[in-house]
Design a protein around this motif. Structure first.
Motif, PDB file in Angstrom:
ATOM      1  N   LYS A   4      13.764  12.296  21.142  1.00 49.20           N
ATOM      2  CA  LYS A   4      13.746  13.533  20.008  1.00 49.20           C
ATOM      3  C   LYS A   4      12.568  13.715  19.649  1.00 49.20           C
ATOM      4  O   LYS A   4      11.482  12.840  19.496  1.00 49.20           O
ATOM      5  N   GLY A   5      12.275  15.193  19.249  1.00 48.22           N
ATOM      6  CA  GLY A   5      11.039  15.526  18.656  1.00 48.22           C
ATOM      7  C   GLY A   5      10.869  14.902  17.221  1.00 48.22           C
ATOM      8  O   GLY A   5      11.807  14.697  16.653  1.00 48.22           O
ATOM      9  N   ALA A   6       9.738  14.247  16.939  1.00 52.08           N
ATOM     10  CA  ALA A   6       9.465  13.654  15.595  1.00 52.08           C
ATOM     11  C   ALA A   6       8.024  13.595  15.076  1.00 52.08           C
ATOM     12  O   ALA A   6       7.115  13.910  16.074  1.00 52.08           O
ATOM     13  N   ILE A   7       7.994  13.335  13.885  1.00 52.55           N
ATOM     14  CA  ILE A   7       6.326  13.204  13.392  1.00 52.55           C
ATOM     15  C   ILE A   7       5.924  12.181  12.941  1.00 52.55           C
ATOM     16  O   ILE A   7       7.030  11.432  12.354  1.00 52.55           O
ATOM     17  N   TYR A  32       3.338  13.282  23.804  1.00 51.08           N
ATOM     18  CA  TYR A  32       2.863  13.408  22.341  1.00 51.08           C
ATOM     19  C   TYR A  32       1.933  14.588  22.153  1.00 51.08           C
ATOM     20  O   TYR A  32       1.388  15.326  23.116  1.00 51.08           O
ATOM     21  N   TYR A  33       1.865  15.254  20.912  1.00 49.31           N
ATOM     22  CA  TYR A  33       0.873  16.252  20.732  1.00 49.31           C
ATOM     23  C   TYR A  33       0.153  15.838  19.345  1.00 49.31           C
ATOM     24  O   TYR A  33       1.064  15.320  18.280  1.00 49.31           O
ATOM     25  N   PHE A  34      -0.945  15.838  19.644  1.00 48.52           N
ATOM     26  CA  PHE A  34      -1.976  15.732  18.378  1.00 48.52           C
ATOM     27  C   PHE A  34      -2.268  16.709  17.639  1.00 48.52           C
ATOM     28  O   PHE A  34      -2.727  17.708  18.245  1.00 48.52           O
ATOM     29  N   SER A  35      -1.675  16.670  16.286  1.00 43.53           N
ATOM     30  CA  SER A  35      -1.927  17.850  15.582  1.00 43.53           C
ATOM     31  C   SER A  35      -3.470  17.907  14.892  1.00 43.53           C
ATOM     32  O   SER A  35      -4.021  17.258  14.144  1.00 43.53           O
ATOM     33  N   ILE A  36      -4.126  18.957  15.471  1.00 38.30           N
ATOM     34  CA  ILE A  36      -5.461  18.939  15.171  1.00 38.30           C
ATOM     35  C   ILE A  36      -5.805  19.920  13.997  1.00 38.30           C
ATOM     36  O   ILE A  36      -5.218  20.984  13.910  1.00 38.30           O
ATOM     37  N   LEU A  85       1.121  25.657  11.556  1.00 40.02           N
ATOM     38  CA  LEU A  85       2.442  25.390  11.712  1.00 40.02           C
ATOM     39  C   LEU A  85       3.171  25.809  13.294  1.00 40.02           C
ATOM     40  O   LEU A  85       3.887  24.846  13.784  1.00 40.02           O
ATOM     41  N   LYS A  86       2.517  26.520  13.909  1.00 46.67           N
ATOM     42  CA  LYS A  86       3.236  26.961  15.180  1.00 46.67           C
ATOM     43  C   LYS A  86       3.292  26.115  16.217  1.00 46.67           C
ATOM     44  O   LYS A  86       4.329  25.771  16.854  1.00 46.67           O
ATOM     45  N   PRO A  87       2.012  25.403  16.412  1.00 48.64           N
ATOM     46  CA  PRO A  87       1.933  24.547  17.571  1.00 48.64           C
ATOM     47  C   PRO A  87       3.119  23.304  17.125  1.00 48.64           C
ATOM     48  O   PRO A  87       3.374  22.413  17.969  1.00 48.64           O
ATOM     49  N   LYS A  96       8.478  16.225  21.546  1.00 44.72           N
ATOM     50  CA  LYS A  96       7.307  15.472  21.677  1.00 44.72           C
ATOM     51  C   LYS A  96       6.966  14.538  20.366  1.00 44.72           C
ATOM     52  O   LYS A  96       7.951  15.113  19.403  1.00 44.72           O
ATOM     53  N   LEU A  97       6.162  13.658  20.464  1.00 47.03           N
ATOM     54  CA  LEU A  97       5.883  12.971  19.114  1.00 47.03           C
ATOM     55  C   LEU A  97       4.780  13.460  18.695  1.00 47.03           C
ATOM     56  O   LEU A  97       3.662  13.611  19.178  1.00 47.03           O
ATOM     57  N   VAL A  98       4.926  14.167  17.458  1.00 41.59           N
ATOM     58  CA  VAL A  98       3.810  14.865  16.734  1.00 41.59           C
ATOM     59  C   VAL A  98       2.973  14.171  15.801  1.00 41.59           C
ATOM     60  O   VAL A  98       3.505  13.601  14.982  1.00 41.59           O
ATOM     61  N   ILE A  99       1.650  13.721  16.108  1.00 37.27           N
ATOM     62  CA  ILE A  99       0.936  12.701  15.668  1.00 37.27           C
ATOM     63  C   ILE A  99       0.065  13.402  14.351  1.00 37.27           C
ATOM     64  O   ILE A  99      -0.821  14.534  14.848  1.00 37.27           O
ATOM     65  N   PHE A 100       0.045  13.228  13.193  1.00 36.38           N
ATOM     66  CA  PHE A 100      -0.835  13.745  12.224  1.00 36.38           C
ATOM     67  C   PHE A 100      -1.801  12.779  11.801  1.00 36.38           C
ATOM     68  O   PHE A 100      -1.346  11.616  11.331  1.00 36.38           O
TER      69      PHE A 100
END
Length: 203
Positions: A4-7, A32-36, A85-87, A96-100
């Protein structure tokens, strides 16, 4: 079962080894997506726009605040930092796993807005003295900036118990394994799943 998509939120003082730990996660986790972050501070040597940060003017940043384009934003060391917020939404929808990599203030804001999706980790050095040595040894900032970072770190450590997990990065190999375990399990939180859909399969 699909992921699942998660943060996944990672916080901790500058110099505690967050970037090194993240590299280990990138080697071992797919999708994964690394939040820039977007920032008004000047690029450091070797940093690239759109890779390390999105570098913008103070005026541009304040316009985006007005337009509601940030998930979170904060003013740190006289500069703005924020997360577009959009990406984020697009990546979550793609599973994707969104990494902050954000500070304590940012963690509180994301928790408030997207709590059910969040798993968070606070990472630090064993002591303030170890952090001080690391910051001076890497020779990327002036003494004035380093002292500001140390003062900020002393404030941020007080919030470590607001996070789901706490890692002391004393031994890089151990800390990497611990962080990878947390990153792997973040997309298996029960709150991420559609309850009606699960129960229907059991009806």
């Amino acid at each position: 079962m699909e992921n699942k998509g998660a943060i996944l939120i990672l916080s901790g003082p500058s110099g505690c080894g967050k970037s090194t730990l993240l590299k280990e996660v990138y080697k071992n986790i797919n999708n994964y997506y690394f939040s820039i972050s977007t920032t008004t501070r000047s690029p450091r040597v070797g940093e690239q726009d759109g890779v390390d940060y999105y570098f913008v003017s103070k005026e541009e940043f304040e316009k985006d605040i007005e337009d509601g384009n940030f998930l979170e934003w904060a003013k740190v060391h006289d500069n703005y930092y924020g997360t577009s917020l959009k990406p984020i939404i697009s990546s979550l929808n793609d599973g994707k796993l969104v990494i902050f990599d954000i500070d304590v203030q940012g963690h509180k804001i994301v928790r408030k807005k997207l709590n059910s999706l969040v798993t968070s980790v606070f990472i630090t050095t064993p002591s303030l003295e170890v952090l001080k040595n690391r910051l001076y040894n890497r020779q990327t900032d002036s003494s004035e900036i380093i002292e500001k970072r140390l003062i900020n770190a002393q404030k941020e450590i007080e919030s470590f118990d607001e996070y789901d997990y706490f890692i002391i990065n004393d031994d890089l190999e151990i800390a990497s394994k611990e962080f990878l375990s947390i990153a792997t399990i973040a997309r298996k939180k029960s709150k991420l799943f559609d309850k009606d859909k699960i129960l229907k399969a059991w009806a």
